[in-house]
Design an enzyme around this catalytic site. Structure first.
Site, PDB file in Angstrom:
ATOM      1  N   LYS A  29       0.830  -1.211   0.000  1.00  0.00           N
ATOM      2  CA  LYS A  29       0.000   0.000   0.000  1.00  0.00           C
ATOM      3  C   LYS A  29       0.860   1.254   0.000  1.00  0.00           C
ATOM      4  O   LYS A  29       0.547   2.229  -0.679  1.00  0.00           O
ATOM      5  CB  LYS A  29      -0.936   0.008   1.208  1.00  0.00           C
ATOM      6  N   LYS A  62      -3.917  -9.756  -6.952  1.00  0.00           N
ATOM      7  CA  LYS A  62      -5.076 -10.146  -6.148  1.00  0.00           C
ATOM      8  C   LYS A  62      -6.300  -9.307  -6.538  1.00  0.00           C
ATOM      9  O   LYS A  62      -6.159  -8.129  -6.854  1.00  0.00           O
ATOM     10  CB  LYS A  62      -4.713  -9.868  -4.684  1.00  0.00           C
ATOM     11  N   LYS A  89     -10.518  -4.557  -3.401  1.00  0.00           N
ATOM     12  CA  LYS A  89     -11.469  -3.445  -3.428  1.00  0.00           C
ATOM     13  C   LYS A  89     -10.808  -2.152  -3.864  1.00  0.00           C
ATOM     14  O   LYS A  89     -11.430  -1.276  -4.423  1.00  0.00           O
ATOM     15  CB  LYS A  89     -12.027  -3.127  -2.038  1.00  0.00           C
TER      16      LYS A  89
HETATM   17  P1  TYM Z   1     -10.147  -6.790   4.097  1.00  0.00           P
HETATM   18  O1  TYM Z   1     -11.319  -5.901   4.324  1.00  0.00           O
HETATM   19  O2  TYM Z   1      -9.069  -6.297   3.191  1.00  0.00           O
HETATM   20  O3  TYM Z   1     -10.634  -8.165   3.540  1.00  0.00           O
HETATM   21  C1  TYM Z   1     -11.691  -8.885   4.176  1.00  0.00           C
HETATM   22  C2  TYM Z   1     -11.441 -10.365   4.025  1.00  0.00           C
HETATM   23  O4  TYM Z   1     -11.460 -10.735   2.643  1.00  0.00           O
HETATM   24  C3  TYM Z   1     -10.293 -11.495   2.336  1.00  0.00           C
HETATM   25  N1  TYM Z   1      -9.919 -11.208   0.936  1.00  0.00           N
HETATM   26  C4  TYM Z   1      -9.752 -12.137  -0.007  1.00  0.00           C
HETATM   27  N2  TYM Z   1      -9.853 -13.480   0.021  1.00  0.00           N
HETATM   28  C5  TYM Z   1      -9.615 -14.152  -1.133  1.00  0.00           C
HETATM   29  N3  TYM Z   1      -9.273 -13.533  -2.297  1.00  0.00           N
HETATM   30  C6  TYM Z   1      -9.150 -12.194  -2.371  1.00  0.00           C
HETATM   31  N4  TYM Z   1      -8.822 -11.604  -3.517  1.00  0.00           N
HETATM   32  C7  TYM Z   1      -9.397 -11.432  -1.182  1.00  0.00           C
HETATM   33  N5  TYM Z   1      -9.366 -10.096  -0.902  1.00  0.00           N
HETATM   34  C8  TYM Z   1      -9.676  -9.995   0.403  1.00  0.00           C
HETATM   35  C9  TYM Z   1      -9.245 -11.000   3.312  1.00  0.00           C
HETATM   36  O5  TYM Z   1      -8.198 -11.914   3.474  1.00  0.00           O
HETATM   37  C10 TYM Z   1     -10.065 -10.807   4.571  1.00  0.00           C
HETATM   38  O6  TYM Z   1     -10.213 -12.032   5.265  1.00  0.00           O
HETATM   39  N6  TYM Z   1      -7.378  -6.182   8.179  1.00  0.00           N
HETATM   40  C11 TYM Z   1      -8.559  -6.838   7.659  1.00  0.00           C
HETATM   41  C12 TYM Z   1      -9.793  -6.523   8.472  1.00  0.00           C
HETATM   42  C13 TYM Z   1      -9.632  -6.782   9.914  1.00  0.00           C
HETATM   43  C14 TYM Z   1      -9.632  -8.055  10.554  1.00  0.00           C
HETATM   44  C15 TYM Z   1      -9.501  -7.791  11.946  1.00  0.00           C
HETATM   45  C16 TYM Z   1      -9.725  -9.354  10.068  1.00  0.00           C
HETATM   46  C17 TYM Z   1      -9.518  -5.844  10.893  1.00  0.00           C
HETATM   47  N7  TYM Z   1      -9.436  -6.436  12.098  1.00  0.00           N
HETATM   48  C18 TYM Z   1      -9.455  -8.842  12.884  1.00  0.00           C
HETATM   49  C19 TYM Z   1      -9.686 -10.408  11.010  1.00  0.00           C
HETATM   50  C20 TYM Z   1      -9.545 -10.140  12.381  1.00  0.00           C
HETATM   51  C21 TYM Z   1      -8.781  -6.392   6.234  1.00  0.00           C
HETATM   52  O7  TYM Z   1      -8.386  -5.320   5.852  1.00  0.00           O
HETATM   53  O8  TYM Z   1      -9.516  -7.225   5.477  1.00  0.00           O
END
Ligand code: TYM
Length: 333
Positions: free
Chosen positions: A114, A198, A201
């Site tokens: 990022k 990947k 969003k």
């Molecule tokens: P975030 O919002 O980026 O993504 C949410 C979840 O989606 C999964 N993901 C994917 N899985 C498969 N293929 C993809 N292309 C893909 N893109 C995203 C991510 O691995 C994630 O599981 N930091 C975290 C949010 C968070 C969190 C937490 C998660 C904050 N606190 C505590 C678990 C526990 C995040 O930004 O996810």
């Protein structure tokens, strides 16, 4: 009564959710609620780590709650809440930030990715310290398992390290060591226009968004980048585009990659294969979108979040008190 194990996860409301979020995380969450005490929240504080329009943040947060419910999360079984409604997250963050090293944070792949795209002088401290808040999220609930996609496992590993560090430092089992759980198929869904990247969003090229019109979804899949050749085989190295589409198909059909390969044995036209993938995605997303719309109209979201915040705060505050006492901050009984 034996205490149930706890599962916790979250999604950050930074952009429109993608099929990657659905396959890697969202659809996995509801599988935990019958056997685990489950906490699923919206990481809205995390959404502030990059500039975001407040109106979009609000509406996207609401959308994600509706997506959670549409994906089968039952508020009677799962505690659903907003991170910013439970102030213990920010408080534990301000304690733990002193125990996580700059070296550790600078090695986080997601930060490196990022920050590369930003002007070095204008990277918010929050983006750098992002994993500390995530560590706080997880440790506050004495979490056993964290269902996530591939890109979040490094953060969960760091959470284990910090939990261990705190336990050693204060010579007690202050925190449980959580474990990341990835889906067996689909932990990393790739972009349809560039399968070396990947699906994300924040990088909308080649994404399927959960709110996309179904015709648009079909078009995106039909024009997905593929490879030379004509066999439907999983080969990440030489056939990344086909492998990605095969993964999407397998995951949404609840089959293994090998079974999906078998299913397409004899198919020699990529067009025919893509059509089958598009049909599958639409078969899953059509009823999902319908439920999402009904939930938004039903007006139940505020109540779900109010109840969730109360339940989550009760548990999180207990842990916070214990931590404060342990580090010497809490002197009255
Ligand atoms: P975030 O919002 O980026 O993504 C949410 C979840 O989606 C999964 N993901 C994917 N899985 C498969 N293929 C993809 N292309 C893909 N893109 C995203 C991510 O691995 C994630 O599981 N930091 C975290 C949010 C968070 C969190 C937490 C998660 C904050 N606190 C505590 C678990 C526990 C995040 O930004 O996810």
């Amino acid at each position: 009564m034996e205490e149930r194990k706890r599962a916790l996860s979250a999604i950050k409301p930074t952009g429109n959710l993608t099929l990657g979020n659905y396959i890697g995380a969202l659809r996995e969450f509801s599988k935990f609620q019958d056997n685990y005490e489950t906490f699923i929240f919206i990481a809205d504080l995390h959404a502030l780590t990059l500039p975001i329009d407040p109106a979009f943040l609000r509406s996207n947060t609401k959308d994600i709650v509706a997506f959670y419910l549409a994906a089968g999360l039952d508020p009677n079984k799962t505690t659903i809440f907003l991170q910013s409604d439970v102030s213990a997250h920010a408080e534990l963050n301000s304690i733990l930030i002193n125990y996580v090293y700059m070296g550790e944070l600078s090695r986080m792949t997601q930060f490196k990715d990022k920050s590369q795209k930003l002007n070095k002088e204008a990277i918010g401290v929050g983006l750098f310290a992002y994993p500390v808040l995530m560590i706080s999220d997880i440790l506050l609930y004495n979490t056993d398992v964290v269902p996530v996609g591939d890109d979040q496992t490094q953060h969960v590993e760091l959470t284990r390290d910090i939990a261990h560090r705190m336990n050693e430092r204060y010579k007690k089992e202050l925190f449980k060591l959580p474990q990341a759980i990835k889906p067996s198929v689909g932990a990393r869904i790739m972009s349809l226009s560039d399968p070396s990247k990947k699906m994300s969003k924040s990088d909308p090229k080649g994404d399927i968004f959960l709110k996309d019109d179904l015709n648009v979804i079909r078009k995106k899949i039909m024009s997905a980048v593929t490879d030379t050749g004509h066999e439907i085989k999983y080969d990440q190295e030489n056939k990344p585009g086909i492998s990605n589409l095969l993964t999407i198909y397998a995951s949404l059909s609840n089959m293994s990659i090998q079974d999906a390969e078998k299913h397409f044995e004899g198919v020699t036209q990529y067009g025919e294969f893509k059509k089958a993938v598009a049909d599958k995605v639409i078969e899953v997303l059509e009823p999902f979108q319908q439920k999402y719309k009904e939930i938004l109209q039903s007006g139940i979201i505020d109540k779900v979040l109010d109840d969730g915040a109360k339940k989550a705060s009760y548990i999180a505050n207990k842990t916070l008190r214990k931590v404060k006492k342990t580090v010497g901050l809490y002197i009255h009984e």
